[in-house]
Design a protein around this motif. Structure first.
Motif, PDB file in Angstrom:
ATOM      1  N   THR A   1     -13.150  17.565  58.664  1.00 41.79           N
ATOM      2  CA  THR A   1     -14.231  17.650  57.683  1.00 41.79           C
ATOM      3  C   THR A   1     -15.550  17.262  58.331  1.00 41.79           C
TER       4      THR A   1
ATOM      5  N   LYS B   1     -16.110  21.300  56.707  1.00 39.53           N
ATOM      6  CA  LYS B   1     -15.824  22.634  57.221  1.00 39.53           C
ATOM      7  C   LYS B   1     -17.120  23.355  57.590  1.00 39.53           C
TER       8      LYS B   1
ATOM      9  N   GLU C   1      -8.751  23.783  60.998  1.00 42.25           N
ATOM     10  CA  GLU C   1      -9.379  25.018  60.524  1.00 42.25           C
ATOM     11  C   GLU C   1     -10.772  25.233  61.092  1.00 42.25           C
TER      12      GLU C   1
ATOM     13  N   SER D   1     -14.813  23.437  62.148  1.00 45.17           N
ATOM     14  CA  SER D   1     -16.037  22.983  61.475  1.00 45.17           C
ATOM     15  C   SER D   1     -17.188  23.821  62.006  1.00 45.17           C
TER      16      SER D   1
END
Lengths: 113, 112
Positions: free
Chosen positions: A7, A9, A106, A108
């Motif tokens: 975090t 993203k 995923e 950032s």
């Protein structure tokens, strides 16, 4: 349950600011990484930590400072952001160094304006 | 110096046919090779790997072939499905480095 989570993203910030990206893995892995994917889509390693110890430190400006409070977390702090820092930063983890499969978060998306 | 190269930036294949993605490397000390698949706005996902003691590894529709003498590996997807449309990265490690070195990726599009 996400294995490697990072975090935020998406992050848009101004030049000169300081920002952090947090990463956590719940795979019980000993090794964590930060990778950078630039505008040319090259995916390059920046840092690697094994059991909280810095193992790999590529030729990254010292404005980038990783911090590993424990082996499940590896945060990336960036000082004095520059336009060229705009990229996608991927956190990843593996059981160990060497011939182990690396699992990625995923990503950032950092945009410096 | 790009030690892992994927010379085809894109590939378009009809559904049901075979997709062949290629990767070349220059470091003869590499002994572990992987393929990752990446969808937009997501991180790379591990697909399949092969160690240098093998020349083939198969997992369902995915097969990786390794030709050490040519320093070449390939990923075969049979049959290709629209859900396979993604960017595929090959990666290698071994020898004097613990780092995983990635290629620049090949964008596969599988059309109906």
């Amino acid at each position: 349950d996400t294995a490697v989570s990072q975090t935020p993203k998406y992050l848009v910030t101004q030049m000169g600011n300081d920002k952090s990206i947090k990463c956590e893995q719940n795979l019980g892995h000993d090794t964590m990484y930060w990778y950078k994917q630039d505008s040319k889509k090259f995916l390059k390693i920046m840092f690697s930590y094994n059991n909280k110890e810095l193992i790999i430190n590529e030729t990254v400006p010292n404005r980038f400072s990783p911090k590993s409070p424990d082996k499940a977390h590896l945060n990336l702090h960036i000082n004095s952001l520059e336009l060229g820092d705009s990229a996608v930063y991927f956190c990843a983890s593996s059981q160990g160094l060497g011939t182990y499969t690396i699992y990625f978060g995923e990503g950032s998306w950092l945009t410096v304006v | 110096d790009q030690q892992v190269k994927q010379n085809s930036p894109s590939l378009s294949v009809q559904e049901g046919r075979i997709s062949i993605l290629n990767c070349d490397y220059t470091n003869s000390m590499f002994d572990y090779f992987l393929w990752y698949k990446k969808y937009p706005a997501e991180g790379p996902t591990f697909l399949i790997s092969i160690s240098s003691i093998k020349d083939k590894n198969e997992d369902g529709r995915f097969t990786v072939f390794l030709n050490k003498s040519a320093k070449h590996l390939s990923l075969h997807i049979v049959p290709s499905q629209p859900g396979d449309s993604a960017v595929y990265f090959c990666a290698a490690s071994g020898g004097d480095t613990d780092k995983l070195i990635f290629g620049t990726g090949t964008r596969l599009q599988v059309f109906p």
